[in-house]
Design a protein around this motif. Structure first.
Motif, short mmCIF file in Angstrom:
data_model
loop_
_atom_site.label_atom_id
_atom_site.label_comp_id
_atom_site.label_asym_id
_atom_site.label_seq_id
_atom_site.Cartn_x
_atom_site.Cartn_y
_atom_site.Cartn_z
N UNK A 13 12.23 8.95 1.94
CA UNK A 13 11.98 9.91 0.87
C UNK A 13 10.86 9.46 -0.05
N UNK A 14 10.89 8.20 -0.33
CA UNK A 14 9.82 7.67 -1.19
C UNK A 14 8.46 7.86 -0.54
N UNK A 19 5.71 8.16 -3.40
CA UNK A 19 6.03 7.32 -4.55
C UNK A 19 5.46 5.92 -4.37
N UNK A 20 5.36 5.55 -3.13
CA UNK A 20 4.80 4.23 -2.85
C UNK A 20 3.37 4.43 -2.41
N UNK A 21 2.46 3.81 -3.09
CA UNK A 21 1.06 3.97 -2.69
C UNK A 21 0.42 2.60 -2.52
N UNK A 22 -0.60 2.60 -1.76
CA UNK A 22 -1.28 1.34 -1.49
C UNK A 22 -0.69 0.72 -0.24
N UNK A 23 -1.57 0.31 0.64
CA UNK A 23 -1.07 -0.13 1.94
C UNK A 23 -0.29 -1.43 1.83
N UNK A 27 3.41 -1.74 3.17
CA UNK A 27 3.67 -2.68 4.24
C UNK A 27 4.81 -3.62 3.87
N UNK A 28 4.79 -4.06 2.66
CA UNK A 28 5.82 -5.01 2.20
C UNK A 28 7.20 -4.35 2.26
N UNK A 29 7.26 -3.15 1.73
CA UNK A 29 8.54 -2.44 1.73
C UNK A 29 9.02 -2.21 3.15
N UNK A 30 8.09 -1.81 4.00
CA UNK A 30 8.46 -1.50 5.38
C UNK A 30 9.02 -2.73 6.07
N UNK A 31 8.33 -3.82 5.91
CA UNK A 31 8.75 -5.01 6.65
C UNK A 31 10.08 -5.51 6.12
N UNK A 32 10.30 -5.36 4.84
CA UNK A 32 11.59 -5.79 4.30
C UNK A 32 12.72 -4.90 4.81
N UNK A 33 12.41 -3.62 4.86
CA UNK A 33 13.41 -2.69 5.39
C UNK A 33 13.73 -3.03 6.84
N UNK A 34 12.70 -3.29 7.62
CA UNK A 34 12.92 -3.59 9.04
C UNK A 34 13.72 -4.87 9.20
N UNK A 64 7.09 6.47 10.03
CA UNK A 64 5.74 6.95 10.32
C UNK A 64 5.65 8.44 10.09
N UNK A 65 6.71 9.14 10.51
CA UNK A 65 6.69 10.59 10.32
C UNK A 65 6.70 10.95 8.84
N UNK A 66 7.29 10.09 8.04
CA UNK A 66 7.38 10.40 6.62
C UNK A 66 6.01 10.39 5.96
N UNK A 67 5.16 9.50 6.36
CA UNK A 67 3.81 9.47 5.81
C UNK A 67 2.83 9.04 6.88
#
Lengths: 409, 663
Positions: A13-14, A19-23, A27-34, A64-67
């Protein structure tokens, strides 16, 4: 794992709402989630690598589909997949080594099995397999063509049916080890993403000389750190910052630069061409780097790159490795772009008085893209955390980071 | 006339810039000015070669000295009696024949006259312009230039204690040196009795004015101190008061040699007075001494911005916002500037008139009005005096806002017309002829030219095209509207840029007329350029190397269009063509208000600069107004002479100039 699922949904959703901008942040959020996905994933006894890969892929697809224009998400997902494959491979090879010693009698069995399953096994396939695992194709693997090397694709890419049959006994010891290793690898990745600024900034001193005049666009933390690193080394130089209307990222960057004591001049975006003749170097932070060496950056970058080329000014792109995207762009200005709200350009209702929406009246479209694509021929140099590279070398760098199986998710 | 031309040949070549009036006196008087900065030129200016023509040319100016109806009119008439003083028209005819006669015979009387008449006028002036510091200064330099001519040695002792004198001395401090250089080696002349009398007379009526002036100075000093801003100016004005004691030695030293050579001195002085009014467009603002001098003359009170961009130190960088109230409050007190010109100046300053054509037309109409109201002062030559007046107006306008190239061309045209007035024309006829010339210029060179351009350019618009334009250009607007009117089907992409956002004006006008528009900012140009099939651009000027000088950002548009292989069509009236050459956008440009860049729309609050940051020495905002587009990006130029490639500009410029002279 309801909690993991909920965090995934929250993150999706973010991303959707931007809401999250900047690669880097993404990237940080994604990798932590994973990482949390991996750690919560219940690994089946058999074929655990495949299970992990499936889980990560499923989450990755959602993200990926989200953004879709935030390419860093896809990059990080691929990196994690790559880590899983690598770890699995190294464990398997270790196990195979053990197997070769222990179960010498089984060798025939395995050979037979292979003969049936892969009748057309050849040196070419071996080489391709080796490439797919992204082990540098060593002379040994190419020449030997032995069962040992043949097992590599066998185990890694196509599930491990026969493997599970033959080696199920040994798996129990490896079960926990794989997940542990993967999480270890992911932690390393997190560390790498977090530290890519320092890695890049370390090279600043090699590229910025005394009394240099640097032009930059957009607001990139990498660029900020890069310049500050040079400043700390007692280089004195001045920076022109294009303000980057309508988002005014340049003003943000200028504020930060001034706070760190750099000589900063904010110019309008339209003055880029006028000023470029007095600029020694253009440094920008990339949003993403494509496999052909093209760059997706903040809007207006292409204009600056063209101007730099006209005046033979080096155009330097700073990019952390998480920005390397294994895709080749097709029409990236349109397909990998994002149009933002028109209200940034024209106030809402400002022109409603001149539009009567009847037939024959005029219409207004407002175009407010976020990104710009710079073709590789305009880029002089990439500075990544592994050093400086030519645009033409980017594809090779990407091959180091991603597994060929994951390129299309 | 011919001899004048000959005399000027050299400087004309040297000053290619636009305001060069081809008229000799300002031209030759240019020299002393330059000599100030460098000693080398001082020697050349005092060389006999340059001296003789300047002397020749200047003597006619000396004869009818009174631009100011001063009390000593009667004495002047008496003194000037030996000199043949015909009417202004006949006067020019005299020049050739009587030059030598004037030179020899009429030395001293006119000299002394000038010496007295100017100070008195200065006194009048200072009365009026109470708070206008710059202007007084300008007058005082003028005054000083003309003052020290007549026998200073005699009156020195008498005058020394007087305030006005010291002030003059300070003002003339810089100039004195050069005068000495010029004057040395000239024959001494004896001061005559009438001179002395006049000096004293002048002094007498000056005392009261001096008192007034002292009060003004004090007020000003207080104001300056309160503001605490112009440190330099404050202490300057502060010095003016105690200057009686402290400043005396310096002027005395300089004045000593002045005692010799009265006539030459006056000649120089008058030259200087004239030259002061010659606008210097190519003034480099990193040249401290010249800037200071210009500042002293300035009508518009400008505060230099504290945080200058180093690369543009050669351009004026002033703080905005404080000149306008100052100027408008002085509207009724400035009598040297015609009110119409004053109004236009204010409009330029406030940005009420923008756009080259609009500015140029407004200026020309103001000049028209000023010429209508112009009355040649008795004993003066219309050509000379009017040119001086126009020069004064022009330098006022420059102070308000640097002139555009096209305005320079128009001014040159006007001066040309003034110079070429037939000698036998009466004053009213001359005025009528000038006014109609100006009207003709506006009609032919701007309005009709635009119509011709529209006719040409419309042929390049086909159905289904997407026309991209940048900012606001009135010619492009006319083209688009006309093409829409005649039923062409096309779409317009308007690219805009901060901080002026002129494109919104165009967008509004086009949309209300029913055109389909796309609006975007310049950053998105590479995104939008793929849609465009033609680019139409306006121009501020086109230089003879084909460089397009236009609103900043034009170069970016042209470059991207070139990269995307979209033809770039520049629409420009031929009167904007200029014979200068330009390579980059740095050397010659105009700087806008930096605060306009710093202020960003409110919704981006996180990007806003706080006041403390704004005052940081390390942070500057650069608001360039123009940039130059290399000619290789331009596919075609549509002018009133037809559609031409950029390489044809020098040809047009040459032909045009010839026609210009014939006009």
């Amino acid at each position: 794992m309801p909690d993991v699922q909920s965090t995934v949904v929250e993150f999706v959703n973010k991303l959707r709402k931007r809401k999250i901008e900047g690669s880097q942040a993404t990237a940080k959020c994604t990798v932590e989630l994973l990482r949390s996905v991996i750690s919560h994933q219940r690994v089946p006894h058999a074929n655990q690598a495949a299970a992990l890969i499936d889980a990560v892929k499923a989450v990755g697809e959602q993200l990926v589909a989200a953004n879709p224009v935030e390419l860093a998400v896809g990059n990080v997902v691929r990196r994690v997949l790559h880590i899983i494959r690598e770890e699995d491979l190294s464990l398997t090879t270790a196990a195979m080594g053990g197997l070769d010693l222990l179960d010498a009698s089984d060798d025939d069995d395995v050979d037979n099995c292979k003969g049936i399953g892969y009748p057309a096994m050849s040196a070419a396939v071996v080489a391709a397999a080796a490439r797919s695992t992204l082990r540098p194709p060593s002379l040994q693997t190419l020449l030997e063509g032995t069962p040992e090397s043949a097992t590599v694709p066998y185990t890694s890419s196509s599930g491990a049916d026969s493997e599970s049959k033959s080696k199920s006994a040994d798996k129990s010891s490896l079960t926990r080890k794989l997940k542990h290793d993967v999480i270890e690898g992911v932690n390393q990745l997190i560390h790498e993403i977090a530290g890519c600024h320092e890695q890049i900034a370390e090279q600043a001193i090699e590229h910025i000389h005394q009394n240099e005049v640097i032009l930059t666009l957009g607001s990139s933390r990498t660029v900020l750190e890069f310049m500050c690193a040079a400043k700390e080394k007692k280089r004195s130089f001045r920076v022109f910052v294009a303000e980057g209307a309508p988002r005014y990222q340049g003003h943000l960057l200028a504020k930060e630069l001034v706070a760190r004591g750099l000589q900063t001049t904010v110019i309008t975006d339209s003055a880029v061409f006028a000023m470029i003749s007095r600029v020694n170097m253009v440094i920008i932070g990339a949003h993403a780097v494509m496999a052909n060496g093209g760059v997706i950056g903040p809007v207006g970058v292409n204009m600056a790159a063209l101007a730099a080329q006209k005046h033979a000014v080096p155009f330097v792109v700073l990019a952390g490795s998480h920005k390397l995207c294994p895709l080749y762009p097709h029409n990236p200005e349109v397909l990998l772009n994002e149009l933002r709200s028109p209200s940034e350009l024209l106030d809402f209702g400002e022109f409603s008085d001149c539009l009567d929406f009847g037939a024959g009246s005029g219409s207004i479209q407002v175009v407010n893209p976020t990104f710009d694509y710079v073709p590789p021929n305009l880029v002089s140099l990439f500075i990544t955390d592994t050093g400086g590279h030519n645009p033409s070398y980017m594809y090779r760098l990407i091959a180091d980071y991603y597994s060929a199986d994951d390129l299309v998710m | 006339m011919d001899t004048r031309r000959g005399a000027l040949a050299v400087p004309k070549v040297r000053r290619v810039g636009f305001f060069t009036s081809i008229e000799p006196p300002p031209e030759s008087s240019q020299r002393p000015n330059r000599s100030q900065s460098g000693p080398v030129e001082a020697t050349t200016s005092s060389s006999p070669l340059s001296n003789s023509p300047s002397g020749n040319l200047i003597s006619p100016v000396l004869i009818p000295p009174s631009r100011h109806h001063s009390d000593n009119l009667t004495t002047r008439v008496a003194a000037a009696a030996p000199v043949p003083v015909p009417g202004p028209a006949a006067f020019r005819r005299y020049l050739a024949q009587d030059r030598s006669l004037l030179h020899v015979g009429s030395y001293n009387p006119p000299d002394s006259l000038l010496g007295t008449s100017t100070p008195s006028s200065n006194g009048e002036f200072s009365e009026d312009s109470a708070s206008l510091f710059g202007f007084q200064r300008s007058d005082s330099t003028k005054l000083s230039a003309s003052f020290p001519n007549g026998g200073f040695d005699l009156t020195l002792a008498v005058r020394a204690p007087q305030e006005s004198e010291t002030k003059i001395a300070t003002a003339s401090a810089s100039e004195g040196k050069k005068k000495i250089a010029k004057v040395s080696g000239k024959s001494e002349s004896v001061t005559t009795k009438p001179q002395k009398e006049k000096e004293q007379k002048a002094l007498k009526d000056k005392t009261t004015k001096a008192e007034r002036r002292a009060i003004q100075e004090a007020q000003r000093a207080a104001k300056a101190a309160a503001k605490g801003e112009g440190s330099r100016r404050a202490d300057e004005s502060g010095r003016a008061n105690p200057g009686k004691a402290t400043k005396k030695p310096q002027p005395k030293k300089e004045r000593l040699p002045v005692t010799s050579s009265v006539s030459e001195k006056t000649a120089v002085a008058v030259e200087k007075e004239k030259r002061m009014d010659v606008p210097q467009t190519l003034m480099q603002y990193d040249d401290r001494s010249r800037v200071d001098k210009a500042k002293r003359r300035a009508v518009v009170e400008q505060t230099e911005s504290k945080n200058k961009v180093e690369l543009f130190l050669h351009l004026p960088q002033y703080e905005r916002g404080n000149q306008l109230p100052n100027l408008s409050s002085n509207f009724f007190t400035l009598d040297s500037i015609h009110h119409a010109v004053y109004k236009v100046g204010l409009q330029h300053l406030a940005g009420d008139i923008s756009g080259d054509n609009a500015r140029c037309i407004a200026m020309l109409q103001a000049f028209q009005e000023a010429i209508e109201d112009y009355i040649t002062p008795p004993m003066k030559d219309l050509t000379m005096d009017l040119t001086t007046k126009i020069n004064g107006y022009v330098s006022f306008l420059i102070e308000c806002r640097p002139l555009s190239m096209s305005m320079g061309n128009a001014i040159r045209f006007l001066k040309n017309q003034i110079r070429k007035l037939p000698v036998n024309l009466s004053e009213s006829e001359a005025k009528i002829s000038l006014c109609s010339d100006i009207g003709r210029f506006i009609d032919e060179k701007i309005i009709l030219a635009d119509k011709a351009i529209v006719q040409h350019a419309v042929t390049k618009i086909r159905d289904g095209e997407v026309l991209l334009t940048y900012g606001f250009s009135c010619v492009v607007e006319m083209i688009l509207l006309y093409a829409h009117e005649i039923g062409k089907k096309f779409r317009v992409v308007i690219v805009d840029s901060r901080p002026n956002l002129e494109g919104q004006k165009l967008l509004r006008r086009l949309v209300t007329r029913g055109l389909d528009c796309t609006y975007t900012h310049i950053n998105a140009i590479s995104y939008i350029m793929r849609e465009a099939t033609r680019v139409f651009l306006g121009a501020s000027s086109i230089f003879s190397n084909g460089t397009l000088y236009a609103r900043v950002g034009t170069a970016c548009i042209a470059m991207v269009a070139n990269a995307f292989s979209v033809p770039v069509i520049v629409c420009c009236e031929a009167y904007k063509f200029h014979e200068r050459v330009l390579l980059d956008s740095i050397c010659s440009n105009e700087l806008g208000d930096p605060d306009a860049v710093a202020n960003i729309p409110s919704f981006r609050t996180n990007a806003k600069h706080s006041k403390t940051i704004n005052n940081n020495k390390n942070l500057q905002f650069l608001n360039l107004m123009y940039d130059s587009t290399p000619s290789e990006y331009i596919s075609m130029i549509v002018s009133d002479y037809g559609m031409i490639p950029p390489t044809s500009i020098p040809v047009i410029v040459r032909e045009y100039r010839r026609e210009h002279l014939l006009l």
